[in-house]
Design an enzyme around this catalytic site. Structure first.
Site, PDB file in Angstrom:
ATOM      1  N   PRO A   2       0.823  -1.216   0.000  1.00  0.00           N
ATOM      2  CA  PRO A   2       0.000   0.000   0.000  1.00  0.00           C
ATOM      3  C   PRO A   2       0.857   1.266   0.000  1.00  0.00           C
ATOM      4  O   PRO A   2       1.846   1.343   0.708  1.00  0.00           O
ATOM      5  CB  PRO A   2      -0.823  -0.094   1.287  1.00  0.00           C
ATOM      6  CG  PRO A   2      -0.291  -1.230   2.063  1.00  0.00           C
ATOM      7  CD  PRO A   2       0.668  -2.007   1.229  1.00  0.00           C
ATOM      8  N   GLU A   3       0.501   2.208  -0.838  1.00  0.00           N
ATOM      9  CA  GLU A   3       1.151   3.512  -0.843  1.00  0.00           C
ATOM     10  C   GLU A   3       0.133   4.544  -0.354  1.00  0.00           C
ATOM     11  O   GLU A   3      -0.976   4.196   0.030  1.00  0.00           O
ATOM     12  CB  GLU A   3       1.672   3.840  -2.242  1.00  0.00           C
ATOM     13  CG  GLU A   3       2.789   2.884  -2.674  1.00  0.00           C
ATOM     14  CD  GLU A   3       3.668   3.452  -3.777  1.00  0.00           C
ATOM     15  OE1 GLU A   3       3.697   4.673  -3.962  1.00  0.00           O
ATOM     16  OE2 GLU A   3       4.327   2.661  -4.468  1.00  0.00           O
ATOM     17  N   LYS A  61       2.118   7.154   5.039  1.00  0.00           N
ATOM     18  CA  LYS A  61       1.477   5.848   5.110  1.00  0.00           C
ATOM     19  C   LYS A  61       1.102   5.454   6.535  1.00  0.00           C
ATOM     20  O   LYS A  61       0.708   4.326   6.789  1.00  0.00           O
ATOM     21  CB  LYS A  61       2.389   4.797   4.474  1.00  0.00           C
ATOM     22  CG  LYS A  61       2.567   5.082   2.979  1.00  0.00           C
ATOM     23  CD  LYS A  61       3.228   3.945   2.251  1.00  0.00           C
ATOM     24  CE  LYS A  61       4.727   4.123   2.209  1.00  0.00           C
ATOM     25  NZ  LYS A  61       5.381   3.069   1.422  1.00  0.00           N
ATOM     26  N   ARG A 124       2.004 -10.783   6.198  1.00  0.00           N
ATOM     27  CA  ARG A 124       3.464 -10.864   6.317  1.00  0.00           C
ATOM     28  C   ARG A 124       4.019 -10.211   7.580  1.00  0.00           C
ATOM     29  O   ARG A 124       5.237 -10.267   7.826  1.00  0.00           O
ATOM     30  CB  ARG A 124       4.094 -10.257   5.060  1.00  0.00           C
ATOM     31  CG  ARG A 124       3.688 -11.074   3.835  1.00  0.00           C
ATOM     32  CD  ARG A 124       4.048 -10.406   2.544  1.00  0.00           C
ATOM     33  NE  ARG A 124       5.483 -10.345   2.344  1.00  0.00           N
ATOM     34  CZ  ARG A 124       6.061  -9.762   1.295  1.00  0.00           C
ATOM     35  NH1 ARG A 124       5.315  -9.170   0.394  1.00  0.00           N
ATOM     36  NH2 ARG A 124       7.355  -9.752   1.175  1.00  0.00           N
ATOM     37  N   ARG A 185      21.048  17.490  -1.361  1.00  0.00           N
ATOM     38  CA  ARG A 185      21.295  16.059  -1.572  1.00  0.00           C
ATOM     39  C   ARG A 185      22.024  15.791  -2.877  1.00  0.00           C
ATOM     40  O   ARG A 185      21.531  16.160  -3.935  1.00  0.00           O
ATOM     41  CB  ARG A 185      19.963  15.290  -1.607  1.00  0.00           C
ATOM     42  CG  ARG A 185      19.105  15.484  -0.385  1.00  0.00           C
ATOM     43  CD  ARG A 185      19.677  14.693   0.773  1.00  0.00           C
ATOM     44  NE  ARG A 185      18.906  14.974   1.970  1.00  0.00           N
ATOM     45  CZ  ARG A 185      18.306  14.043   2.692  1.00  0.00           C
ATOM     46  NH1 ARG A 185      18.383  12.786   2.345  1.00  0.00           N
ATOM     47  NH2 ARG A 185      17.638  14.373   3.780  1.00  0.00           N
ATOM     48  N   ARG A 295      14.335  -3.381  -5.461  1.00  0.00           N
ATOM     49  CA  ARG A 295      13.121  -3.303  -6.250  1.00  0.00           C
ATOM     50  C   ARG A 295      13.523  -3.003  -7.691  1.00  0.00           C
ATOM     51  O   ARG A 295      14.570  -3.444  -8.126  1.00  0.00           O
ATOM     52  CB  ARG A 295      12.194  -2.220  -5.685  1.00  0.00           C
ATOM     53  CG  ARG A 295      11.494  -2.694  -4.406  1.00  0.00           C
ATOM     54  CD  ARG A 295      10.745  -1.597  -3.720  1.00  0.00           C
ATOM     55  NE  ARG A 295      11.639  -0.703  -3.009  1.00  0.00           N
ATOM     56  CZ  ARG A 295      11.226   0.338  -2.295  1.00  0.00           C
ATOM     57  NH1 ARG A 295       9.948   0.608  -2.209  1.00  0.00           N
ATOM     58  NH2 ARG A 295      12.081   1.104  -1.668  1.00  0.00           N
TER      59      ARG A 295
END
Ligand SMILES: [Zn+2]
Length: 307
Positions: A2-3, A61, A124, A185, A295
């Site tokens: 879920p995002e 989230k 999970r 960054r 990913r």
């Protein structure tokens, strides 16, 4: 996984059902789902039982239900993170208790809706529930996104969520601070988008979609982007998240189901994510997938050149 849009679907579904409800009983079926609960602050079940739910609030989230009640319960919230596979299912009290992945059940009594049950189901066990202290927000603005219900908890957030930056759909999100953070960054811009300390709620799917929208390669150093380019990227992020939200989230995980247990995510057309080998919707070049932090990154090698 879920995002933000999926979590917001859960929040907005839960809010009318749980706001104003009193927790009549708590069943913990698997204590591993409470590993983020600090037992030193009190027993999870004891703190929760008898408390009244004031609202359903979200930042990124994270989802939380501010509590009121006596001194011990006030100033706290049940905070949930759905992790990889967590669900919050709204059930009628007589719903069969046959879900083998149910970890925690909250039995609620609502003044209008009567008895309800919220099942925290998590195959999970990367997700969690905890009763946590509320702390004031550092910028004095509301703690997160809710339906605008006010109360003393409105400018507070759970201590566990305090290190999480606001998400781009939060009205108090600071665009100026975001531009300043990226300028510092040197890492790839995608990595910064996924850094929950800079901006929350953007996962792999929506990062790839946003970068495709502004023709930017994820490895492009964030610090080399002009403020104007950063604002374009932020606008794309908001657009992508807003569209997904309007469609009720994006379907990639069969485990995800919405608040009423209906069949999950809603299909949503994506331009980049999961489209390796397929033509770029803009230029027709076959899209590419590259490994990225366990990913994948999906992009168009022509529109999104690595510089
Ligand atoms: Zn292209």
């Amino acid at each position: 996984m879920p995002e933000l849009p999926e979590v917001e679907v859960v929040r907005s579904g839960l809010a009318p059902a749980v706001t104003g409800a009193v927790v009549a009983a708590v069943e913990v079926l698997d204590r591993r789902s409470l590993r983020r609960h600090d037992a030193a602050s009190g027993d999870f079940e004891t703190l929760l039982t008898g408390a009244r739910v004031e609202a359903a609030v979200r930042r990124g989230k994270f989802l939380w239900l501010p509590l009121s009640g006596d001194e011990r319960r006030g100033g706290r919230a049940v905070v949930g993170h759905l992790g990889m596979s967590g669900q919050m299912l709204l059930r009628t009290p007589d719903h069969p208790g046959d879900d083998r992945h149910a970890r925690v059940r909250l039995h609620l009594e609502h003044p209008e809706h009567g008895e309800l049950r919220v099942d925290f189901v998590d195959q999970r066990i990367f997700g969690s529930l905890a009763v946590d202290r509320l702390v004031p927000t550092t910028d004095g603005e509301t703690g997160g996104f809710s339906d605008g219900v006010t109360g003393e908890w409105a400018r507070q957030l759970p201590s566990q969520v305090a290190h999480i930056a606001r998400d781009p759909l939060d009205p108090a999100f600071s665009e100026r601070a975001f531009v300043a953070a990226l300028a510092k960054r040197d890492t790839g811009v995608k990595r910064v988008l996924l850094d929950q300390g800079v901006v929350s709620g953007i996962g792999n799917i929506y990062a790839d979609e946003s970068l495709w929208a502004v023709r930017l390669h994820g490895e492009h150093p964030a610090s080399s982007l002009s403020p104007r380019r950063v604002r374009e990227l932020l606008a794309a992020v908001r657009d992508v998240l807003g569209k997904a939200l309007a469609e009720g989230g994006t379907s990639f995980d069969a485990q995800y189901v919405n608040v009423n247990g209906a069949s999950g995510y809603f299909e949503h057309s994506l331009n980049a994510y999961g489209r390796a080998g397929k033509p770029c919707p803009r230029c027709g070049t076959p899209m590419v997938r590259e490994a990225f932090m366990n990913r994948g990154s999906h992009f168009c090698p022509r529109c999104q050149r690595r510089r």
